[in-house]
Design an enzyme around this catalytic site. Structure first.
Site, PDB file in Angstrom:
ATOM      1  CB  CYS A  52     126.826 139.742 -45.522  1.00 24.88           C
ATOM      2  SG  CYS A  52     127.728 139.814 -43.975  1.00 24.88           S
ATOM      3  CG  HIS A  53     123.390 139.397 -48.023  1.00 21.00           C
ATOM      4  ND1 HIS A  53     123.549 139.912 -46.763  1.00 21.00           N
ATOM      5  CD2 HIS A  53     122.740 138.228 -47.863  1.00 21.00           C
ATOM      6  CE1 HIS A  53     122.990 139.102 -45.877  1.00 21.00           C
ATOM      7  NE2 HIS A  53     122.497 138.065 -46.515  1.00 21.00           N
ATOM      8  CG  HIS A  54     128.035 138.292 -52.853  1.00 18.86           C
ATOM      9  ND1 HIS A  54     127.887 137.192 -53.647  1.00 18.86           N
ATOM     10  CD2 HIS A  54     128.586 137.825 -51.703  1.00 18.86           C
ATOM     11  CE1 HIS A  54     128.309 136.111 -53.014  1.00 18.86           C
ATOM     12  NE2 HIS A  54     128.741 136.482 -51.820  1.00 18.86           N
ATOM     13  CB  SER A  55     126.292 145.185 -51.044  1.00 19.66           C
ATOM     14  OG  SER A  55     124.987 144.727 -50.820  1.00 19.66           O
TER      15      SER A  55
END
Lengths: 258, 201, 433
Positions: free
Chosen positions: B157-160
């Site tokens: 989703c947000h590249h964590s």
């Protein structure tokens, strides 16, 4: 307020009207008792079942899980809820009542595949979760007490509450074997049942056992009944207090009105 | 009419008393409705502890089981994955899980590997950013998002990014290490998720 | 605290100047006759029950599953698994029956005291519309649990429309959206029951009250207080026999609410099925399209109308007559204001003919109800021994139908031809403490 005295002696003939209404209500009153024993051929035995007697519920549960659950599931009843309501520990339930390895939180499912059962008995044994709600405690009690040996029936047994029942009598070892005494001259009318071979229990013990079983199934039909009774009294007391206060308040304000 | 004396104090008292009792009644009556939103017996039964055998999970493999409708990752970590863990510490937000992530695991899993037994990782696979399920990227080889990748999790989703103990790397949106659920070993190769070790039933 | 409240009140009033006048018009300066008796509690109680049905209904939809496969299980889920779900459902099911108890008594009050007469015809008509919508609402709600009674009740009642010549059978399929009550039926009934009809009901209730407050309340003496002298202790212009609705009738109704809740709570907590009258035994059996319950009958509040259908014979090759008669029995209630030509409103001052006639009407209504509920099937053999029950039921029921409609014919003639000997109506209302 001048006219008041003149009109004090009115409405004597409202009584006519109440007399007629009363007559009509008589029809309803007569029905109350009739309705309770509705439509099951009449002549039901009073079960005396009560969900308030926890010891009776425990005995009933034991009977159910020894004699009934092999064929009849209680799919809306969770073991955990039952343990809680009947005052049993998880260990007691899982060791003494749960023979299918079902989860403690899961519902009471019969171990018998219903397709197989349908082949044996002609139809699948019904789930009994709502049996008492649907048929009434007295019906169930009568059913459990009026099995008799009937060579003409495919199951070998017959029943007064449910003629031509498909189920062979599972409690015969406890009650013994009853046979029917026929009405003289009226062919198939059963006059009464006779205990022709005693079982492990005396008739009084057997009646108590079936009463326990009926109580248990009544509880299973509506587990919330225990909560209803517990909270109901307090709700009524509270509302009585409120009504009293509201009455006093009304009286106080209506002092203004003449 | 109209010349009676009204007892105002009695009137006020009765009004207050009735209003109070009535108000208590309304609030009490609201309680069952509010409580009806609590997880039902069915939801609780579905959220009961889950037992899982570890026998079929091979070295380096991850199995996802569902507990309370949440994905629980069970990973059989390889010795090299484990060996790489301490080296990640400088790049992590909370390597010892005693800072912002102090509440993200039970006490018995508050260690370098965030587990009871070092090789077995049991973790709720929910990104601590906005709740996506991160992908398991177990191989220790250069990745587009990290040339120095030592195995771990990558959230689509947000590249964590997280390491092989679910510890979050610096400079990603996710603030905390992933959550370790309560769990215990029933025997050497069986875990039960949802129960702390001391609550043996 | 009081300052804060009054400044907030001032802030709101400044921006919504219509609120306070509205409050005064309908509460503190709505002058109701001071002689209301026991019969005047049921209007406010009906509002209470309506609120209860809406609140509990909203919470039931949160766990109910409107599908033929899931509905029955979801009701048991509410009864067992949802915390306090049993209480919410019993409040709703008990409320449904008590709604009709209250509404029947409220309507009867209107008939007894001539509340439908000029100038209150519109109040009566709106009230009758509420009754009509309430019956539709109750019927559809009764289908939702999808027990065997729900299923067969739906089938039988929808089939009533099938008796209409030519279009009947198409109409039945259209209502059900299937050839038997099924998913489609259940889903549309759910939609109508939870949103469409409640909205109509609320609107009608508002109109009913607005129409009432326009003309003012009737009272047990049938005296128009607005035509009497003016001046009371609250206002020089208000009717002398009127008192402000608030606080006098609000506190009185509050007492009524308390008493009513005691009765309702007793039922909910100690006898929610009321021996099969409020919740029927056969509805504990899942809907089964192959087995009709041995005693198929509607819930008690429909039994009077159902009784009419039961005893009306088919002729000229159609069963439409019974259905017409049944709908006629409801329709004729709408016409009360025009059938009753009598000038005197209250039963207190009306002729003996009206009192006897009304008694006969109530007897016919309850008689038809007992027939429809299957009570006569049980008590007639008990009372009269070995009889031809079907013939007795039919003859009894038809007699009741004749009495029911006969009341209206009689009432018209009695008042139209001036046969009624009324007593003098007082100028002012009377009080009996």
């Amino acid at each position: 307020m001048i006219n008041r005295q003149i009109f004090m002696k009115r409405r004597p003939s409202v009584k006519y009207f109440f007399a007629a209404a009363g007559l009509a209500l008589g029809l309803l009153a007569g029905s109350a008792t009739v309705h309770a024993a509705e439509g099951h051929g009449g002549g039901l035995m009073p079960s005396g079942a009560s969900v308030g007697d926890q010891a009776s519920l425990q005995r009933g549960a034991r009977l159910y899980f020894n004699y009934c659950v092999g064929c009849h599931s209680l799919k809306y009843m969770r073991y955990s809820r039952m343990a809680n309501d009947l005052g049993l520990t998880k260990k007691e339930v899982m060791q003494n009542l749960n023979f299918t390895g079902a989860k403690f939180d899961g519902p009471v499912i019969s171990s018998m595949p219903s397709a197989l059962a349908a082949r044996w008995f002609g139809k699948a044994p019904p789930d009994l979760s709502l049996e008492v709600s649907a048929k009434g405690a007295d019906w169930l009690y009568t059913y459990l007490n009026t099995f008799y040996l009937d060579p003409h029936s495919p199951a070998g047994w017959n029943n007064l509450a449910l003629p031509n029942a498909a189920m062979p009598f599972p409690l015969w070892e406890l009650q013994g074997i009853q046979t029917a005494v026929m009405e003289p001259g009226r062919g198939h009318q059963v006059q009464k049942l006779m205990l022709s071979q005693p079982g492990q229990m005396t008739p009084a013990q057997y009646q108590q056992a079936t009463r326990d079983l009926t109580s248990f199934l009544q509880y299973v039909s509506e587990p919330a009944a225990l909560q209803r009774h517990r909270y109901g009294v307090w709700v009524l007391l509270f509302l009585a207090l409120f009504t009293l206060l509201a009455y006093m308040l009304k009286k106080e304000y209506w002092k203004d009105v003449h | 009419m109209g010349n009676e004396v009204v007892d105002h104090s009695r009137r006020r008292f009765l009004t207050a008393a009735t209003a109070t009792v009535g108000g208590v009644g309304v609030l009490t009556a609201a309680a069952p409705f509010i409580k009806s939103w609590q997880p039902s017996a069915r939801a609780k039964a579905a959220g009961a502890p889950v037992t899982q055998s570890l026998k079929k999970i091979e070295l380096g493999q991850q199995l996802i089981v569902s507990w309370r409708s949440l994905p629980v990752f069970i990973v059989n970590r390889t010795p090299s994955q484990l060996a790489a863990l301490p080296a990640q510490d400088p790049r992590l937000v909370d390597p010892k899980s005693d800072g912002s992530s102090a509440e993200q695991q039970p006490k018995y899993a508050q260690n370098e590997t965030r587990s009871i037994k070092p090789e077995w990782l049991v973790m709720i696979g929910i990104c601590t950013h906005l709740g996506c399920v991160p992908n398991y990227v177990g191989e220790m080889k250069p990745e587009p998002f990290d040339p120095n990748w030592q195995g771990g999790y990558y959230c689509p989703c947000h590249h964590s990014r997280y390491d092989m103990a679910g510890r979050v790397y610096k400079d990603v949106p996710a603030p905390k290490n992933m959550l370790i659920p309560p769990y215990q070993y029933l025997d050497d190769m069986t875990v039960q998720i949802g129960v702390n070790p001391k609550e043996v039933s | 605290m009081a300052n804060v409240l009054s400044s907030i009140g001032g802030w709101v009033t400044e921006r919504a100047p219509g609120l306070m006048p509205m409050y005064r018009k309908h509460m503190t300066e709505y002058y109701a006759p001071k002689n209301f008796n026991l019969w005047y509690y049921f209007g406010s109680l009906a509002v209470l029950v309506l609120v209860n049905q809406i609140v509990t209904g909203i919470f039931l939809t949160m766990n109910y599953n409107p599908s033929a496969a899931g509905a029955f299980d979801s009701v048991q889920y509410i009864m067992r698994d949802v915390q306090w779900g049993w209480l919410i459902r019993y409040m709703h099911s008990t409320g449904a029956s008590l709604f009709f108890v209250v509404v029947f008594l409220h309507m009867f009050r209107g008939i007894m005291y001539g509340s439908y007469k000029k100038p209150r015809e519109l109040v009566w008509l709106l009230g009758m519309l509420i009754f009509l919508v309430l019956m539709a609402e109750a019927f559809m709600g009764y289908v939702l649990p999808w027990g065997n009674m729900s299923f067969w009740g739906a089938k039988v009642i929808i089939s009533l429309f099938g008796t209409i010549p030519v279009i009947g059978s198409h109409l039945v399929d259209w209502i059900m959206g299937d050839f038997l009550p099924g998913d489609a039926t259940l889903n549309r009934f759910f939609a109508l029951h939870v949103i469409a009809l409640p909205l109509v009901l609320l609107l009608l209730v508002v109109l009913h009250l607005a129409a009432l407050h326009e003309v003012g309340s009737n009272n047990p003496d049938g005296v128009e207080i607005k035509k009497g002298p003016t001046g009371n202790r609250w206002s020089a212009l208000a009717p002398a026999d009127g008192i402000p609705f608030h606080p006098y009738y609000t506190v009185k109704d509050l007492f009524g609410v308390g008493f009513f809740l005691l009765v309702a709570a007793f039922i909910i907590f100690f006898a929610p099925t009321v021996g099969g009258w409020f919740l029927e035994h056969d509805n504990s059996i899942r809907a089964n399209n192959l087995v009709t319950p041995s005693e198929i009958k509607p819930v008690w509040y429909f039994t009077s109308f159902y009784g009419i259908v039961r005893v009306m014979p088919a002729f000229l090759g159609t069963a439409v007559w019974g259905v017409l008669t049944m709908f006629g029995a409801i329709a004729v209630l709408f016409l009360f204001p025009w059938i009753d030509r009598g000038k005197v409103k209250s039963i207190r001052y009306r002729g003996t003919g009206f009192k006897v006639g009304l008694g006969v009407f109530v007897f016919a209504f309850i008689g038809l109800g007992s027939l429809g509920a299957g009570v006569t099937d049980k008590v007639f053999p008990q009372w009269f021994g070995d009889i031809d029950l079907a013939a007795w039921d039919n003859n009894f029921g038809r007699l009741m139908v004749v009495l029911y409609f006969g009341f209206f014919v009689f009432l018209w003639a009695y008042t139209h031809f001036g046969w009624e000997k009324t007593k003098p109506v007082p100028d002012r209302v009377t009080m009996h403490d």
